[in-house]
Design a protein around this motif. Structure first.
Motif, PDB file in Angstrom:
ATOM      1  N   LEU A 188       1.045  -1.152  -0.124  1.00 46.85           N
ATOM      2  CA  LEU A 188      -0.098   0.025  -0.116  1.00 46.85           C
ATOM      3  C   LEU A 188       0.818   1.230  -0.103  1.00 46.85           C
ATOM      4  O   LEU A 188       0.404   2.439   0.085  1.00 46.85           O
ATOM      5  N   GLY A 189       2.208   1.115  -0.042  1.00 48.36           N
ATOM      6  CA  GLY A 189       3.035   2.368  -0.079  1.00 48.36           C
ATOM      7  C   GLY A 189       3.215   3.108   1.231  1.00 48.36           C
ATOM      8  O   GLY A 189       3.265   4.467   1.070  1.00 48.36           O
ATOM      9  N   MET A 190       3.009   2.508   2.179  1.00 46.41           N
ATOM     10  CA  MET A 190       3.099   2.948   3.520  1.00 46.41           C
ATOM     11  C   MET A 190       4.168   2.346   4.370  1.00 46.41           C
ATOM     12  O   MET A 190       4.585   1.296   4.300  1.00 46.41           O
ATOM     13  N   LYS A 191       4.810   3.328   5.345  1.00 49.98           N
ATOM     14  CA  LYS A 191       5.287   2.661   6.445  1.00 49.98           C
ATOM     15  C   LYS A 191       4.887   1.647   7.324  1.00 49.98           C
ATOM     16  O   LYS A 191       3.711   1.977   7.601  1.00 49.98           O
ATOM     17  N   PRO A 192       5.314   0.783   8.062  1.00 44.64           N
ATOM     18  CA  PRO A 192       4.860   0.009   8.967  1.00 44.64           C
ATOM     19  C   PRO A 192       3.784   0.695  10.099  1.00 44.64           C
ATOM     20  O   PRO A 192       2.585   0.421  10.559  1.00 44.64           O
ATOM     21  N   GLU A 193       4.406   1.885  10.552  1.00 48.30           N
ATOM     22  CA  GLU A 193       3.944   2.495  11.580  1.00 48.30           C
ATOM     23  C   GLU A 193       2.560   3.327  11.087  1.00 48.30           C
ATOM     24  O   GLU A 193       1.619   3.558  11.547  1.00 48.30           O
ATOM     25  N   SER A 194       2.642   3.831   9.691  1.00 47.31           N
ATOM     26  CA  SER A 194       1.514   4.210   9.165  1.00 47.31           C
ATOM     27  C   SER A 194       0.380   3.514   9.033  1.00 47.31           C
ATOM     28  O   SER A 194      -0.614   3.662   9.001  1.00 47.31           O
TER      29      SER A 194
END
Length: 255
Positions: A188-194
């Motif tokens: 989804l093109g996001m960092k794990p924390e996001s």
């Protein structure tokens, strides 16, 4: 060698855009030489540079495509699940696999060797137009993914991903995710924390997470959110279950 497939298997294969609209007889022709294979988590399917002499349909489970970074880490390229295909473009251009592929979660795959598949296309050239039309549909899906990455918020992208795992007419359901949620974050093109924050913000839309099961209690509200309408106020972004977000999904930052 000829393989006989169950109706459930053929029904899943027919969900793949590449085979959309084909009759059972036509699908049977294209499946000559194809076979099923069950793979454990971590099984390497192919490596970058190997001859692209086959492509795959996922019947169950999850498969990831990735490239190796110079520092030894993996750069996720794609994540595929039930009813999706991969590696067909590489098979058509015959320039070798451009990425690596391995099983992210125990999977059952249908493998289509290139030679009998392409021979069938040559023998029945009317099938080629159908496949070209369906490949165009796959391209449109990729364009939609790019649009989501550039124009949707993280919680909208996550909502769209969860909806893609649900029956179209369902009002509520439960879906199971791969054990490694970092893979979904990468897709989804996001960092794990996001990813963790986005999941927390979807609580007010009836989304509850219990380990790797996600309970979706109000799918109409999620569909409205993805279309750009937010019928409910979004909450702040606390850690899940009262914990710090960084402890819910810890891993090196991704893109």
């Amino acid at each position: 060698m000829t393989y006989r497939f169950s109706r459930e298997t053929l029904r899943t294969v027919r969900q793949v855009p590449l085979f959309a609209g084909l009759s059972e007889e036509t699908l049977g022709l294209l499946a000559r030489g194809a076979h099923e294979r069950c793979c454990a988590r971590g099984t390497r399917l192919f490596a970058e540079g190997e001859p692209a002499d086959r492509f795959y349909v996922v019947l169950d489970g999850w498969v990831k495509l990735f490239r190796d970074s110079p520092d030894g880490s993996e750069c996720l390229v794609g994540l595929f699940t039930r009813g999706e295909s991969f590696a067909e473009a590489a098979m058509f251009d015959r320039q070798g696999f451009p990425v690596n592929a391995s099983v992210a979660e125990e999977a059952r795959l249908m493998i289509f060797p290139a030679e009998p598949f392409l021979d069938t296309l040559f023998e029945h050239r009317d099938l080629t137009l159908n496949l070209l039309a369906n490949l165009t549909g796959m391209l449109r899906s990729l364009v939609l993914q790019i649009d989501q990455l550039t124009n949707q918020s993280t919680h909208q992208r996550l909502a769209a991903f969860l909806l893609s795992l649900c029956p179209d007419d369902a009002v509520r359901t439960t879906v199971c995710l791969p054990c490694d949620k970092m893979l979904i974050a990468g897709r989804l093109g996001m960092k794990p924390e996001s990813f963790s924050r986005a999941l927390a913000r979807l609580r007010s839309f009836g989304v509850r997470c219990e380990r790797n099961c996600v309970h979706l209690e109000d799918l109409p509200a999620l569909r409205l959110l993805v279309r750009g309408g937010e019928s409910r106020p979004l909450p702040a972004c606390p850690g899940l279950n009262g914990t710090r977000v960084s402890h819910f999904l810890s891993s090196p930052p991704m893109t």
